[in-house]
Design an enzyme around this catalytic site. Structure first.
Site, PDB file in Angstrom:
ATOM      1  N   HIS A   1     -27.820  -7.151   3.460  1.00 39.76           N
ATOM      2  CA  HIS A   1     -29.196  -6.603   3.515  1.00 39.76           C
ATOM      3  C   HIS A   1     -29.986  -7.040   2.887  1.00 39.76           C
ATOM      4  O   HIS A   1     -31.169  -6.355   1.954  1.00 39.76           O
ATOM      5  CB  HIS A   1     -28.801  -5.185   2.569  1.00 39.76           C
ATOM      6  CG  HIS A   1     -27.853  -3.842   3.719  1.00 39.76           C
ATOM      7  ND1 HIS A   1     -28.289  -3.851   4.852  1.00 39.76           N
ATOM      8  CD2 HIS A   1     -26.626  -3.893   3.843  1.00 39.76           C
ATOM      9  CE1 HIS A   1     -27.194  -3.053   5.503  1.00 39.76           C
ATOM     10  NE2 HIS A   1     -25.758  -3.371   4.762  1.00 39.76           N
TER      11      HIS A   1
ATOM     12  N   CYS B   1     -29.958  -9.429 -37.110  1.00 38.83           N
ATOM     13  CA  CYS B   1     -30.174 -10.437 -38.037  1.00 38.83           C
ATOM     14  C   CYS B   1     -28.754 -10.262 -38.743  1.00 38.83           C
ATOM     15  O   CYS B   1     -27.976  -9.173 -39.249  1.00 38.83           O
ATOM     16  CB  CYS B   1     -31.119 -10.791 -39.561  1.00 38.83           C
ATOM     17  SG  CYS B   1     -32.611 -10.854 -38.491  1.00 38.83           S
TER      18      CYS B   1
ATOM     19  N   LYS C   1     -20.635 -13.301 -18.038  1.00 41.13           N
ATOM     20  CA  LYS C   1     -21.115 -14.249 -19.011  1.00 41.13           C
ATOM     21  C   LYS C   1     -20.906 -15.179 -18.582  1.00 41.13           C
ATOM     22  O   LYS C   1     -21.549 -16.583 -19.029  1.00 41.13           O
ATOM     23  CB  LYS C   1     -19.353 -14.188 -18.268  1.00 41.13           C
ATOM     24  CG  LYS C   1     -18.135 -13.108 -19.178  1.00 41.13           C
ATOM     25  CD  LYS C   1     -18.607 -12.994 -20.198  1.00 41.13           C
ATOM     26  CE  LYS C   1     -18.872 -12.541 -21.584  1.00 41.13           C
ATOM     27  NZ  LYS C   1     -19.682 -11.143 -21.280  1.00 41.13           N
TER      28      LYS C   1
ATOM     29  N   ASN D   1     -33.280  -6.593 -41.981  1.00 39.28           N
ATOM     30  CA  ASN D   1     -33.120  -7.007 -40.954  1.00 39.28           C
ATOM     31  C   ASN D   1     -32.848  -5.612 -39.642  1.00 39.28           C
ATOM     32  O   ASN D   1     -33.385  -4.188 -40.554  1.00 39.28           O
ATOM     33  CB  ASN D   1     -31.238  -6.104 -40.680  1.00 39.28           C
ATOM     34  CG  ASN D   1     -30.989  -6.433 -39.212  1.00 39.28           C
ATOM     35  OD1 ASN D   1     -31.647  -6.963 -38.172  1.00 39.28           O
ATOM     36  ND2 ASN D   1     -29.516  -5.816 -39.077  1.00 39.28           N
ATOM     37  N   GLY D   2     -34.319  -5.405 -38.972  1.00 42.19           N
ATOM     38  CA  GLY D   2     -34.306  -4.200 -38.068  1.00 42.19           C
ATOM     39  C   GLY D   2     -36.363  -4.578 -37.633  1.00 42.19           C
ATOM     40  O   GLY D   2     -36.661  -5.895 -38.106  1.00 42.19           O
TER      41      GLY D   2
ATOM     42  N   ARG E   1     -24.641 -12.846 -35.912  1.00 41.67           N
ATOM     43  CA  ARG E   1     -25.592 -11.968 -35.931  1.00 41.67           C
ATOM     44  C   ARG E   1     -26.924 -11.804 -35.972  1.00 41.67           C
ATOM     45  O   ARG E   1     -27.894 -11.776 -34.690  1.00 41.67           O
ATOM     46  CB  ARG E   1     -25.515 -10.915 -37.346  1.00 41.67           C
ATOM     47  CG  ARG E   1     -23.843 -10.185 -37.176  1.00 41.67           C
ATOM     48  CD  ARG E   1     -24.106  -9.724 -38.785  1.00 41.67           C
ATOM     49  NE  ARG E   1     -25.428  -8.622 -38.793  1.00 41.67           N
ATOM     50  CZ  ARG E   1     -25.448  -7.714 -38.401  1.00 41.67           C
ATOM     51  NH1 ARG E   1     -23.563  -6.771 -38.302  1.00 41.67           N
ATOM     52  NH2 ARG E   1     -26.385  -6.064 -38.763  1.00 41.67           N
TER      53      ARG E   1
ATOM     54  N   LYS F   1     -24.975 -11.506 -31.367  1.00 39.10           N
ATOM     55  CA  LYS F   1     -23.621 -10.082 -30.860  1.00 39.10           C
ATOM     56  C   LYS F   1     -23.982  -8.963 -31.026  1.00 39.10           C
ATOM     57  O   LYS F   1     -23.968  -8.096 -29.887  1.00 39.10           O
ATOM     58  CB  LYS F   1     -22.449 -10.376 -31.964  1.00 39.10           C
ATOM     59  CG  LYS F   1     -21.415  -9.855 -32.092  1.00 39.10           C
ATOM     60  CD  LYS F   1     -21.032 -10.270 -30.628  1.00 39.10           C
ATOM     61  CE  LYS F   1     -19.342  -9.127 -30.057  1.00 39.10           C
ATOM     62  NZ  LYS F   1     -18.830  -9.382 -28.577  1.00 39.10           N
TER      63      LYS F   1
ATOM     64  N   TRP G   1     -32.236 -13.792 -36.872  1.00 39.75           N
ATOM     65  CA  TRP G   1     -32.900 -13.491 -34.836  1.00 39.75           C
ATOM     66  C   TRP G   1     -33.700 -12.948 -34.972  1.00 39.75           C
ATOM     67  O   TRP G   1     -34.550 -11.682 -35.401  1.00 39.75           O
ATOM     68  CB  TRP G   1     -31.638 -12.560 -34.659  1.00 39.75           C
ATOM     69  CG  TRP G   1     -32.194 -12.380 -32.924  1.00 39.75           C
ATOM     70  CD1 TRP G   1     -31.894 -13.996 -32.324  1.00 39.75           C
ATOM     71  CD2 TRP G   1     -32.093 -11.245 -31.625  1.00 39.75           C
ATOM     72  NE1 TRP G   1     -31.919 -13.051 -30.560  1.00 39.75           N
ATOM     73  CE2 TRP G   1     -31.842 -11.907 -31.020  1.00 39.75           C
ATOM     74  CE3 TRP G   1     -32.664 -10.536 -31.921  1.00 39.75           C
ATOM     75  CZ2 TRP G   1     -32.484 -10.896 -29.698  1.00 39.75           C
ATOM     76  CZ3 TRP G   1     -32.938  -9.750 -31.538  1.00 39.75           C
ATOM     77  CH2 TRP G   1     -32.766  -9.981 -29.730  1.00 39.75           C
TER      78      TRP G   1
ATOM     79  N   GLU H   1     -24.982 -15.883 -19.303  1.00 39.69           N
ATOM     80  CA  GLU H   1     -24.908 -15.957 -21.584  1.00 39.69           C
ATOM     81  C   GLU H   1     -24.437 -16.981 -21.861  1.00 39.69           C
ATOM     82  O   GLU H   1     -24.426 -17.613 -23.344  1.00 39.69           O
ATOM     83  CB  GLU H   1     -24.559 -14.480 -21.952  1.00 39.69           C
ATOM     84  CG  GLU H   1     -23.438 -13.891 -22.228  1.00 39.69           C
ATOM     85  CD  GLU H   1     -23.034 -12.783 -22.390  1.00 39.69           C
ATOM     86  OE1 GLU H   1     -23.536 -12.626 -23.935  1.00 39.69           O
ATOM     87  OE2 GLU H   1     -22.358 -12.230 -22.188  1.00 39.69           O
TER      88      GLU H   1
ATOM     89  N   GLU I   1     -20.233  -7.951 -14.643  1.00 40.21           N
ATOM     90  CA  GLU I   1     -19.839  -8.768 -16.164  1.00 40.21           C
ATOM     91  C   GLU I   1     -19.868 -10.691 -15.678  1.00 40.21           C
ATOM     92  O   GLU I   1     -20.007 -10.962 -16.896  1.00 40.21           O
ATOM     93  CB  GLU I   1     -18.476  -8.886 -16.247  1.00 40.21           C
ATOM     94  CG  GLU I   1     -17.785  -8.130 -17.524  1.00 40.21           C
ATOM     95  CD  GLU I   1     -19.348  -8.292 -18.848  1.00 40.21           C
ATOM     96  OE1 GLU I   1     -19.769  -7.919 -18.882  1.00 40.21           O
ATOM     97  OE2 GLU I   1     -18.534  -8.880 -19.495  1.00 40.21           O
TER      98      GLU I   1
HETATM   99  C1  AGP Z   1     -21.572  -9.081 -23.728  1.00 40.90           C
HETATM  100  O1  AGP Z   1     -21.710 -10.702 -23.346  1.00 40.90           O
HETATM  101  C2  AGP Z   1     -23.443  -9.194 -24.582  1.00 40.90           C
HETATM  102  N1  AGP Z   1     -23.336  -9.905 -25.876  1.00 40.90           N
HETATM  103  C3  AGP Z   1     -24.271  -8.199 -24.489  1.00 40.90           C
HETATM  104  O2  AGP Z   1     -24.455  -7.700 -23.563  1.00 40.90           O
HETATM  105  C4  AGP Z   1     -23.748  -6.438 -25.318  1.00 40.90           C
HETATM  106  O3  AGP Z   1     -22.280  -6.613 -24.091  1.00 40.90           O
HETATM  107  C5  AGP Z   1     -24.830  -5.528 -25.233  1.00 40.90           C
HETATM  108  O4  AGP Z   1     -25.192  -5.986 -26.067  1.00 40.90           O
HETATM  109  C6  AGP Z   1     -24.078  -4.477 -26.368  1.00 40.90           C
HETATM  110  O5  AGP Z   1     -23.945  -4.522 -27.000  1.00 40.90           O
HETATM  111  P1  AGP Z   1     -22.350  -3.696 -27.996  1.00 40.90           P
HETATM  112  O6  AGP Z   1     -20.967  -3.290 -26.702  1.00 40.90           O
HETATM  113  O7  AGP Z   1     -21.996  -3.662 -29.212  1.00 40.90           O
HETATM  114  O8  AGP Z   1     -23.022  -2.145 -27.743  1.00 40.90           O
END
Ligand code: AGP
Length: 587
Positions: free
Chosen positions: A487, A2, A468, A100-101, A27, A582, A74, A471, A464
């Site tokens: 396989h 959050c 992308k 937050n937490g 966030r 994020k 969040w 997400e 990766e």
């Molecule tokens: C990547 O596009 C995502 N937002 C997510 O997987 C991110 O890479 C992951 O949460 C790690 O974040 P960080 O690099 O800030 O530790």
């Protein structure tokens, strides 16, 4: 995760808080709320949706008062609803809190408080904080009430509370909480972006710090109630970095910023690089950890460490680390990769590694983060604020740093035989005309599955790229080692199945062509990403010719752009993908 913001000063708090929350919305963005103190009344307005939506419907900015707190949520405990939105109050509306937490023991605390007669209005864990403070205020002053409240909490927290006296209090454990010292008032925030428009002077609170502030005074205390002091840090980022400028979204802006952020990441401070090489040289075994995109960087590092330095490394996904950490000892080095430096899984891995007396080297973007404070040494990727939830420029900057570290480690077998300043020209070539990628996105926007193949150090890039697409565009995508297709996954290939193949002309080229033949003969549609076209490709995405070892840094960029266009065509907001945040600062 959050975002939290508190303000006390000369301005009307609500308008300051709304603008700050907009800057931190990446966030977490399920719901929004603001509380302000007007004369002797605490006012609260909150609702489900993004800041702009809730502000439009509830006119948050019109709330009176010069003291206030705000929050974007969040959701972890309790669904997305108005009642679960922060802020939360005690029974008598004398104290209001944003948090937050995760409070692991919240149910037990809540049950006890209900037995004492407290009435709860939400299903959240966070609300217990307001009622605990209320309980302790009957016996103690604000400082001690905050300390006693923190002692009851098992879990992680950064919370801010305001009181009818006009005082603002805060405390943190394993979640970021930062004070902004302004000329027109003071801030307390989970992110420097919350107050950067007003001040670049910041105090980064440490675990167990307690703060009580008003518009003129800032008092810090330790867990025993003793006054303490923390250094004032000047935050380096220009506010301009967090403006979208001519771009429609932060995500596409940050993809284009790679023409500068990648060369910048190669310019690591010489002494920092030497210290990094020394730490690696003096370690008997090397573990590398990260989450999500940063985990993919760790995987690439494995290939590069082996290929150029003949060093074996063990890669452990941060969320799995606690289950396999037994092999670490005082001769071990853990390299932790994290853009935010606040990811709970990564911080947890580092803490476990430190219990095994391992050294910690981290590769981060935010050099004021918790991860940096926990590390023996860190290397900054220097890519500036990355607002888009999907990691783009931070990923390629991580790769550039990894290449540089290995390049300096292998003095007689260097991967970087080119001046990295050439990268800007190469990246300009990729980023100048992306209309062909938009056309491909138009063809792909309704597909259900996309497979991405890569071999050797292209395999992490395949993973990766799949992340992308998932997400940003909410399309199921899977990264597969090209040699593995036969396989099992080949069973998924049918006429029209979309397969993206990372296939520049290097030692993997012909093996990957074999895999392409196997899929093509079963009707797959192939999108080839390479420096060389081939009749097997139904679509061809050209890569500029570079030192063959550097293709991983550039071949991800067309997939980033393709994912962005797919998001737009699927009416997804690329900056705020659903269900994500994020930096995931909770386990
Ligand atoms: C990547 O596009 C995502 N937002 C997510 O997987 C991110 O890479 C992951 O949460 C790690 O974040 P960080 O690099 O800030 O530790």
């Amino acid at each position: 995760m959050c975002s939290i913001i508190g303000y006390t000063g000369k301005f009307t708090a609500a308008s300051v808080l709304v603008e700050s929350l907009k800057k931190m919305e990446y966030r977490g963005y399920d719901s929004v709320g603001i509380a302000t103190l007007d004369s002797n009344n605490i006012l609260i307005r909150k609702g489900v949706g993004k800041v702009r939506e809730v502000d439009d419907s509830l006119q948050l900015y019109k709330m009176p008062g010069q003291v206030g707190i705000g929050h974007t949520r969040w959701a972890t405990h309790g669904g997305i609803s108005k009642s679960n939105a922060h802020p939360h109050t005690d029974c008598d509306n004398n104290v209001v809190v944003v948090h937050n937490g995760i409070i692991d023991n919240y149910q037990q605390l809540k049950d006890n408080l209900i037995k004492q007669g407290h009435i709860f209005q939400s299903q959240t864990d966070s609300e217990v904080i307001a009622h605990l403070i209320e309980t302790y205020l009957k016996k103690f002053d604000i400082k001690q009430a905050i300390i006693e409240t923190c002692k009851q909490i098992h879990g992680t927290y950064a919370f801010v509370a305001i009181f009818k006296s006009g005082l603002v209090a805060g405390a943190r454990l394993d979640e970021p909480l930062i004070i902004g010292i302004g000329n027109n008032g003071n801030f307390i925030s989970s992110d420097v972006l919350g107050f950067l428009e007003y001040t670049d002077k910041a105090i980064f609170l440490d675990n167990y710090d307690i703060v009580i502030l008003d518009d003129k005074n800032i008092n810090l205390f330790d867990f025993n109630g003793n006054a303490i002091s923390r250094p004032i840090t000047q935050v380096a980022w220009e506010l301009g970095d967090i403006d979208k400028g001519k771009y429609a979204h932060y995500t596409i802006k940050e993809i284009h910023e790679q023409k500068n952020s990648i060369p910048m990441a190669f310019q690591i401070n010489r002494s920092s690089l030497e210290k990094t090489v020394d730490i690696i040289s003096s370690s008997k075994n090397i573990f590398i950890t990260g989450s999500g995109t940063s985990y993919h960087s760790a995987l690439l590092a494995k290939y590069l460490f082996y290929k150029f330095a003949k060093i074996r490394t063990e890669i452990i996904m941060s969320s799995e680390f606690e289950y396999v950490s037994g092999a670490l000892d005082e001769n071990s080095l853990l390299i932790a990769i994290s853009q935010s430096g606040e990811t709970a899984d990564v911080l947890n891995s580092v803490k476990i590694a430190k219990q095994h007396k391992a050294k910690i080297l981290s590769i981060v973007n935010i050099s004021t983060s918790s991860l940096c404070r926990l590390s023996d040494h860190y290397v900054s990727i220097n890519s500036g604020p990355e607002i888009g939830v999907a990691a783009t420029k931070s990923f390629t900057a991580q790769l550039a740093v990894i290449y540089s570290i290995i390049d300096n480690f292998c003095t007689n077998n260097r991967p970087l035989d080119m001046s990295t300043s050439m990268f800007s020209n190469i990246l300009n070539e990729i980023l100048t005309d992306t209309s062909y990628l938009e056309k491909i996105a138009e063809d792909l926007k309704s597909v259900r599955d996309i497979y991405i193949l890569g071999t050797s150090y292209h395999y992490p890039i395949a993973l990766e790229g799949a992340l992308k697409i998932k997400e940003l565009a909410y399309i199921h995508a899977e990264g597969i080692a090209a040699g593995e297709i036969k396989h099992g996954p080949l069973a998924l290939i049918e006429p029209g199945t979309i397969v993206i193949v990372l296939n520049p002309e290097d030692e993997t080229y012909y093996n990957v062509l074999n895999s392409i033949h196997q899929m093509k003969s079963r009707g797959a549609k192939i999108i080839g990403i390479s420096n060389k076209n081939n009749d097997l490709y139904d679509y061809f995405i050209r890569l500029p010719l570079v030192n063959k070892y550097l293709y991983p840094i550039i071949e991800i960029i067309p997939i980033q752009i393709l994912s962005y266009y797919l998001a737009i065509k699927n009416n997804a907001n690329p900056d705020y993908p659903r269900n994500l945040a994020k930096s995931v600062t909770v386990k």
